[in-house]
Motif scaffolding. Structure first.
Motif, PDB file in Angstrom:
ATOM      1  N   UNK A 271       0.791  -1.150   0.090  1.00  0.00           N
ATOM      2  CA  UNK A 271       0.051   0.178   0.172  1.00  0.00           C
ATOM      3  C   UNK A 271       0.938   1.259   0.023  1.00  0.00           C
ATOM      4  N   UNK A 272       0.662   2.126  -0.984  1.00  0.00           N
ATOM      5  CA  UNK A 272       1.538   3.352  -1.113  1.00  0.00           C
ATOM      6  C   UNK A 272       0.655   4.578  -0.601  1.00  0.00           C
ATOM      7  N   UNK A 273       1.238   5.181   0.158  1.00  0.00           N
ATOM      8  CA  UNK A 273       0.648   6.589   0.750  1.00  0.00           C
ATOM      9  C   UNK A 273       1.543   7.575   0.549  1.00  0.00           C
ATOM     10  N   UNK A 274       1.436   8.730   0.306  1.00  0.00           N
ATOM     11  CA  UNK A 274       1.993  10.076   0.378  1.00  0.00           C
ATOM     12  C   UNK A 274       1.450  10.962   1.522  1.00  0.00           C
ATOM     13  N   UNK A 275       2.361  11.278   2.274  1.00  0.00           N
ATOM     14  CA  UNK A 275       2.110  12.373   3.187  1.00  0.00           C
ATOM     15  C   UNK A 275       2.783  13.636   3.173  1.00  0.00           C
ATOM     16  N   UNK A 276       1.816  14.803   3.279  1.00  0.00           N
ATOM     17  CA  UNK A 276       2.632  15.935   3.296  1.00  0.00           C
ATOM     18  C   UNK A 276       2.243  16.673   4.743  1.00  0.00           C
ATOM     19  N   UNK A 277       3.454  17.260   5.551  1.00  0.00           N
ATOM     20  CA  UNK A 277       3.023  17.948   6.768  1.00  0.00           C
ATOM     21  C   UNK A 277       3.466  19.268   6.761  1.00  0.00           C
ATOM     22  N   UNK A 278       2.429  20.088   7.413  1.00  0.00           N
ATOM     23  CA  UNK A 278       2.593  21.352   7.274  1.00  0.00           C
ATOM     24  C   UNK A 278       3.182  22.075   8.374  1.00  0.00           C
ATOM     25  N   UNK A 279       3.075  21.183   9.414  1.00  0.00           N
ATOM     26  CA  UNK A 279       3.870  21.771  10.814  1.00  0.00           C
ATOM     27  C   UNK A 279       4.843  20.865  11.266  1.00  0.00           C
TER      28      UNK A 279
END
Lengths: 443, 332
Positions: free
Chosen positions: B87-95
């Motif tokens: 399972x591929x997942x892409x995360x982007x955090x803004x903090x």
């Protein structure tokens, strides 16, 4: 004698005499074998997604038990990669024999062990761990690696293919059931062999090696110990070796007189029944016991397994065969009558294998595209949905196999009884009872 | 050595070496996060690193059963992680900060121990943002003190019946968040019971009014969100009906300390049965702030995990709204 000599065909003769076609298959098989070991060690531990489990215990097993053994006998042994590395070291060459003598010991295998008792035990050993082995990639990898390195080690100490002949758990039962196959390797003219100088088929020559299976082709009366390696085809200076197409089960007309072979029949017959109960049956506690190696429940399972195969079934069979004979006579009748169990055992394995092969066959598609479980999709089949195949014909096919095996065994029992002046009815009754149990377990 | 022999040997060696080298090379270049039930190690590795604003690509796989993956205190949609599949997942955090990722499938009795962290570094986008202290800390509540309600309704309190009574009695002072969150239903009942204008009303009627106050302090959106959170995260132990009869409740009790000490070494934890939300004494004596503390902090000595790193404040209040629905009949 109703035989068709396949080696009369020039293409076949040429293909068998040259080392390259067989070697090419050997090398591909070796690559696949090594890959299976690696996949088991570094791939996903989820069995149904790992190449080692799917290609060894589903794809290879299906080819072996449903096709290769019934039709080609020891055909698998002819291309099995396990002896290749050890044989290379032992011989010092991969093609024709080198000029210099081998530097390894090349000892004779101890006489007391020149039988298939060790193969009976090695198969039993794997069978006792089978629930774990068939589902756990790294266990499968260790077993595959163990077989490869055992073969290499034995090749460096003992002459010829000692591992294949005396230890391989798979080779043991292939040899037993190869007697029923419609393929054989035999000499054409015995007189030529008698007068042949040097017996290069057994001792080797510049054209090839002495029989790796420690068999003198002129003495071959059954397929059990001929590995179809084709060395004798290459070494025979008189073109006196033939590969024949023949009617099924011709070897069974000559009943065995050896207890190790008789017990092999029980090991295989009993294992098929126990496997059917453990792997296909509805008994959760039995599955747990078989799977949890080392627990008290597993030890009980082991004892019951061994008792059924080595005590209960042989004892019942012995009572059927000849309860009132002296021991020596009983042993001979027991061994001879056990020949009748060979077709039945083969068909038990066919019926059992149909169940899990057809149920799990779609995993081959997912695994071939993503053999290590790393998210590949090499052939676009990685996301194939699992579904059992041919479910509507499975039960009829299994019934046909079991009933066919029973009839085949009954006819074999009648042949044996005629030769040994004994009644076939108790043996047929034994076969009937085991068939009914197997039908109950499978259907 | 003959040329043909040399070539043949070379081919064998090359093919065999290729069969080893290629899969090992590819395998070593495919970083995976493996999910296993907690008893077998949980997430491996259980720490990932990212930078603010830069995508973090994760490849997840399960080595045993179906797991789920979600990141606490974010709006990342949870994904399933299937055995042997990627399972591929892409995360982007803004903090920046330390985020907790966790399993969202009831994979085993120690399911809740399946947690890992994502350490996000980078510039603070909003340096003035300060972390709000939880209400239970502000109020100085002792989360472990007994809080049973001395009085309970004879039948389940009904907000609908309470609404009719409240028509003649102003309840606005009770429905502001400041009162509702800081008081238990029993405390509200006590205040109402002491009011002279309600002296003719029965205890049950007062409880019905409390039910109405609790409903008036909530919204349907909250109870819907809280219900979803409850079923995803709580029902495995506390049960779908809140009666402490979740699928893992018996197993947790049977596993006892062996289960509790699995990841806590020498800590002398004692696994108890999960809290029974249908027990009126327990629930009517607990204020929303107290429940907030128990949810954020965890059981400390029981099998109740800490949800502080996972639920946002808003989610905790939503969940609490739903928990009271095991005591009160709401009708909007």
């Amino acid at each position: 004698m109703n035989r068709i000599e396949l080696t009369r065909l020039p293409a076949i003769q040429l293909g068998l005499q040259s080392r390259y076609p067989q070697l090419a298959v050997f090398v591909l098989m070796l690559a696949g074998y090594i890959f299976a070991i690696l996949a088991g060690l570094i791939g996903t531990p989820v069995g149904n997604q790992n190449f080692s489990i799917v290609f060894v215990w589903i794809a290879w097993w299906a080819v072996l038990i449903l096709f290769a053994v019934p039709l080609l006998g020891r055909g698998w042994c002819a291309v099995c990669p396990i002896p290749l590395p050890g044989e290379w070291l032992q011989r010092g060459a991969v093609l024709n024999p080198p000029d210099k003598k081998s530097k390894w010991s090349n000892l004779r295998w101890p006489k007391a062990l020149r039988n298939i008792w060790l193969q009976n035990l090695s198969f039993l050993l794997l069978a006792l761990f089978s629930s774990l082995l068939l589902t756990t990639p790294n266990v499968t990898a260790v077993v595959l690696a163990g077989m490869l390195f055992s073969a290499i080690g034995l090749s460096l100490v003992f002459e010829r293919r000692t591992f294949c002949r005396y230890l391989c758990p798979v080779g043991g039962f292939i040899g037993l059931y190869s007697q029923a196959a419609p393929i054989e390797l035999r000499i054409k003219d015995k007189q030529i062999c008698i007068t042949c100088e040097g017996k290069p088929c057994y001792n080797g020559s510049a054209n090839g090696y002495g029989c790796p299976w420690d068999v003198y082709p002129a003495g071959l009366t059954k397929n059990t110990y001929c590995g179809l390696c084709m060395e004798c085809v290459r070494t025979c200076p008189h073109d006196n070796i033939a590969v024949n197409l023949r009617p099924f089960a011709m070897d069974l007309a000559r009943p065995s007189a050896k207890l190790d072979e008789a017990f092999k029949a029980f090991v295989m017959l009993g294992s098929a029944m126990i496997y059917a109960a453990v792997l296909l049956g509805p008994w959760g506690r039995l599955k747990d016991a078989a799977y949890h190696v080392g627990t008290r429940a597993w030890l009980v399972y082991v004892l019951v397994f061994i008792a059924i195969i080595f005590i209960v079934m042989p004892a019942v069979f012995a009572l059927c065969v000849s309860p009132f004979e002296n021991l020596s006579s009983l042993k001979k009748r027991f061994a001879a009558a056990s020949t009748s169990l060979i077709p039945l055992g083969l068909m038990f394995w066919v019926a059992f294998s149909l169940s899990f092969v057809l149920t799990n066959a779609t995993y081959v598609l997912t695994s071939i595209s993503d053999p290590l479980g790393l998210g590949w999709n090499l052939f676009g089949t990685a996301n194939t949905t699992w579904q059992p195949l041919l479910t509507s014909v499975l039960a009829p096919a299994q019934t046909l196999a079991l009933v066919g095996g029973l009839i085949w065994s009954a006819r074999t029992a009648q042949d044996v009884s005629r030769r040994r002046s004994m009644s076939s009815i108790p043996v047929i009754a034994f076969c009937l009872a085991t068939t009914l149990i197997m039908l109950w377990l499978l259907l | 050595m003959k040329r043909s022999e040399l070539i043949t040997r070379s081919i064998i060696v090359i093919v065999a070496a290729t069969a080893v080298a290629v899969p090992v090379w590819v395998w070593s270049r495919t970083p995976l996060i493996h999910a296993r039930i907690a008893e077998n190690g949980g997430w491996s590795p259980d720490v990932a690193r990212a930078r603010v604003g830069e995508p973090l690509h994760l490849h997840l796989t399960s080595d045993d059963v179906t797991h789920g993956f979600a990141v606490g205190q974010t709006d990342v949609q949870s994904v399933d992680v299937f055995p042997g599949k990627i399972t591929d997942i892409t995360l982007v955090f803004d903090k920046p900060g330390t985020y907790t990722f966790y399993c969202t499938r009831w994979c085993g009795i120690n399911h809740w121990r399946m947690r890992g962290t994502i350490e996000v570094s980078g510039a603070v986008s909003d340096p003035l943002t300060s972390v709000e202290r939880p209400l239970y800390v502000t109020l100085g509540l002792n989360l472990d003190a007994p809080h049973d309600s001395p009085s309970i309704p004879g039948v389940r309190a009904s907000a609908q019946r309470g609404r009719q009574l409240a028509a003649d009695f102003p309840i606005s002072q009770f429905t502001n968040p400041g009162f509702y969150r800081a008081h238990s239903p029993y405390q509200a009942w006590q205040i109402l019971r002491a009011n002279d204008s309600l002296s003719k009303n029965s205890d049950q009627q007062i409880w019905d009014m409390v039910a109405f106050i609790w409903q008036s302090s909530s919204t349907t959106a909250q109870i819907t969100a809280g219900r979803q959170l409850y079923f995803q995260n709580c029902a495995a132990c506390h049960g779908e009906t809140g009666a402490a009869n979740g699928v893992f409740a018996d197993e947790l009790a049977a596993a006892g300390k062996a289960s509790a000490q699995m990841t806590n070494g020498a800590q002398n934890m004692a696994v108890q049965r999960p809290a029974d939300f249908t027990d009126p004494q327990r629930m009517l004596g607990a204020s929303p702030a107290l429940l907030q503390g128990k949810i954020l902090r965890g059981g400390m000595g029981t099998g109740m995990p800490s949800w502080g790193p996972i639920f946002s404040q808003e989610q905790v209040w939503d969940l609490i709204v739903y928990l009271y629905s095991f005591q009160f009949e709401y009708q909007w």
